[in-house]
Design an enzyme around this catalytic site. Structure first.
Site, PDB file in Angstrom:
ATOM      1  N   SER A 211      -3.761  14.622   2.372  1.00  0.00           N
ATOM      2  CA  SER A 211      -3.200  15.833   2.958  1.00  0.00           C
ATOM      3  C   SER A 211      -4.322  16.716   3.471  1.00  0.00           C
ATOM      4  O   SER A 211      -5.440  16.678   2.959  1.00  0.00           O
ATOM      5  CB  SER A 211      -2.384  16.598   1.919  1.00  0.00           C
ATOM      6  OG  SER A 211      -3.250  17.196   0.980  1.00  0.00           O
ATOM      7  N   LYS A 212      -3.991  17.493   4.499  1.00  0.00           N
ATOM      8  CA  LYS A 212      -5.039  18.337   5.091  1.00  0.00           C
ATOM      9  C   LYS A 212      -5.509  19.385   4.086  1.00  0.00           C
ATOM     10  O   LYS A 212      -6.660  19.775   4.076  1.00  0.00           O
ATOM     11  CB  LYS A 212      -4.582  18.972   6.399  1.00  0.00           C
ATOM     12  CG  LYS A 212      -3.279  19.699   6.315  1.00  0.00           C
ATOM     13  CD  LYS A 212      -2.823  20.140   7.697  1.00  0.00           C
ATOM     14  CE  LYS A 212      -1.376  20.565   7.622  1.00  0.00           C
ATOM     15  NZ  LYS A 212      -0.698  20.701   8.862  1.00  0.00           N
TER      16      LYS A 212
END
Ligand code: GLU
Length: 399
Positions: A211-212
């Site tokens: 995930s960012k």
């Protein structure tokens, strides 16, 4: 199996962020499937979320896909197709499969359009996950449009897939829970059901979803582009995140991937993102280039590494950053010292003692930088003697 003579697939990114490696991987699998079967690959920007979609993100995604070489046959923008969605919303209101209702009990004045859920069991065959069953009762009468002319994602996606005659929906596993809603809408508008194939999630070495928020820049394709990775190496790497050819062969060009790709060989289990593997693919793809291009890459790499020609100043907190203590950092450096120059032995030790715990202190001791090539590349550039000298210096400082 639907007719593989007329395959039409689509990649449907929402332009609400830059090109993510998960998006690029999904695009690649769609592309490979289409090209393998002589079908069509459509790129469709789902910019129905007006607050989060931007032209900049759209451009970033398009440029990134083009740079990788994932060429589409057609491009569409959902925002230019509102009239089509509206006609379907009206049809659904007319035939009673949708109705105008309050948004919530708390907000009785605000009206939305809800789908009349038949509350049934939905079963579909996923090419990767097998038979999937859902009881849709718990979805209740979900919202399909904020108003007649403001349709939401589930409605738009079903209408577009239907209008574009999409035969196979190949997308990330995170969409599997959307599928029952979309099947219900298909049935309500009399659309044919496409064949579904939900690709395994991409996870890190600890099996945490990429995930960012957690992984930062490593989720963006631009990061690898800026670091000089070859697009062919990334494509090869992405293809192996969830698929393998079932043979020993690992190095594939894009045309070779098209030739070899078989969706039946996509795995169910999560695909692990392994940066060392990407580096390896990149090295191998460099070898496929003509001699002069290889030499140019080498020269550029060395040029960029000028900064490591002189021994760096070290920050002791940073050197122990990935290990729990400075003592541990020192111990790992001491144990690594005799292994410098023997890549296999050093890797083996790193695997036993924890890669970050071993490789980070070495990398930092060698470069003095937060961002630098991996320690093996650094050792190659600096040479064994200079590398050992720098590690000894770090050990001394940590005493
Ligand atoms: N627009 C969705 C997304 O970006 C994909 C929808 C789909 O593939 O059905 O996640």
């Amino acid at each position: 199996m639907k007719d593989l003579q007329n395959v039409i697939v689509r990649m449907a990114p929402s332009p609400t962020g830059n090109l993510h490696i998960g998006t690029a991987r999904t695009a690649l699998f769609n592309y490979l499937f289409a090209r393998r079967h002589g079908g069509k690959y459509i790129l469709r920007f789902e910019d129905t979320d007006k607050t989060r979609s931007t032209k900049e993100f759209e451009k970033n995604i398009l440029d990134g896909l083009m740079w990788l070489g994932i060429e589409n046959d057609e491009v569409y923008l959902s925002s230019e197709r509102t009239d089509i969605y509206v006609s379907y919303v009206k049809k659904m209101l007319d035939n009673g499969t949708a109705y105008v209702a309050e948004a919530s009990e708390l907000n009785p004045d605000k009206k939305v359009i809800r789908f009349k859920n038949p509350n049934k069991k939905v079963v579909f065959e996923d090419l990767i996950r097998g038979t999937v069953e859902f009881d849709t009762t718990e979805l209740e009468d979900f919202i399909i449009a904020r108003s007649v002319d403001d349709p939401l994602y589930h409605l738009a996606v079903v209408v577009d897939d239907h209008e574009m005659k999409i035969t196979h929906v190949i997308r990330g596993e995170d969409h599997i829970s959307n599928t029952p809603r979309q099947i219900l809408i298909q049935e309500a508008i009399g659309a044919e059901r496409p064949i579904y194939a939900h690709l395994p999630l991409i996870v890190d070495a600890d099996h945490k979803k990429l995930s960012k928020r957690k992984h930062g820049a490593m989720v963006w394709v631009d990061t690898y582009k800026d670091e000089g990775y070859l697009p062919g190496a990334l494509l090869n790497f992405f293809a192996f995140m969830g698929w393998n050819p079932g043979t020993e062969k690992e190095i594939f060009t894009l045309p070779e991937l098209v030739e070899a790709f078989d969706i039946d060989r996509v795995q169910k289990g999560a695909a692990v993102f392994n940066i060392e593997k990407l580096k390896w693919f990149n090295k191998e793809h460099i070898k496929l280039l003509p001699e002069d291009e290889q030499a140019a890459i080498r020269a550029k790499e060395i040029g960029e590494e000028e900064y490591i020609k002189t021994a760096p100043e070290l920050d002791l907190e940073k050197i122990a950053w990935k290990t729990s203590t400075k003592v541990e950092a020192r111990t790992n450096l001491e144990k690594s010292l005799p292994l410098i120059g023997d890549k296999d032995a050093l890797m083996k030790f790193a695997e036993e003692a924890g890669k970050g715990n071993v490789l980070w202190p070495i990398r930092y001791a060698l470069s003095g930088k937060d961002k630098s090539p991996d320690p093996f590349t650094l050792i190659e550039i600096l040479g064994v003697d200079e590398s050992k000298k720098r590690i000894e210096k770090a050990i001394d400082q940590l005493l």
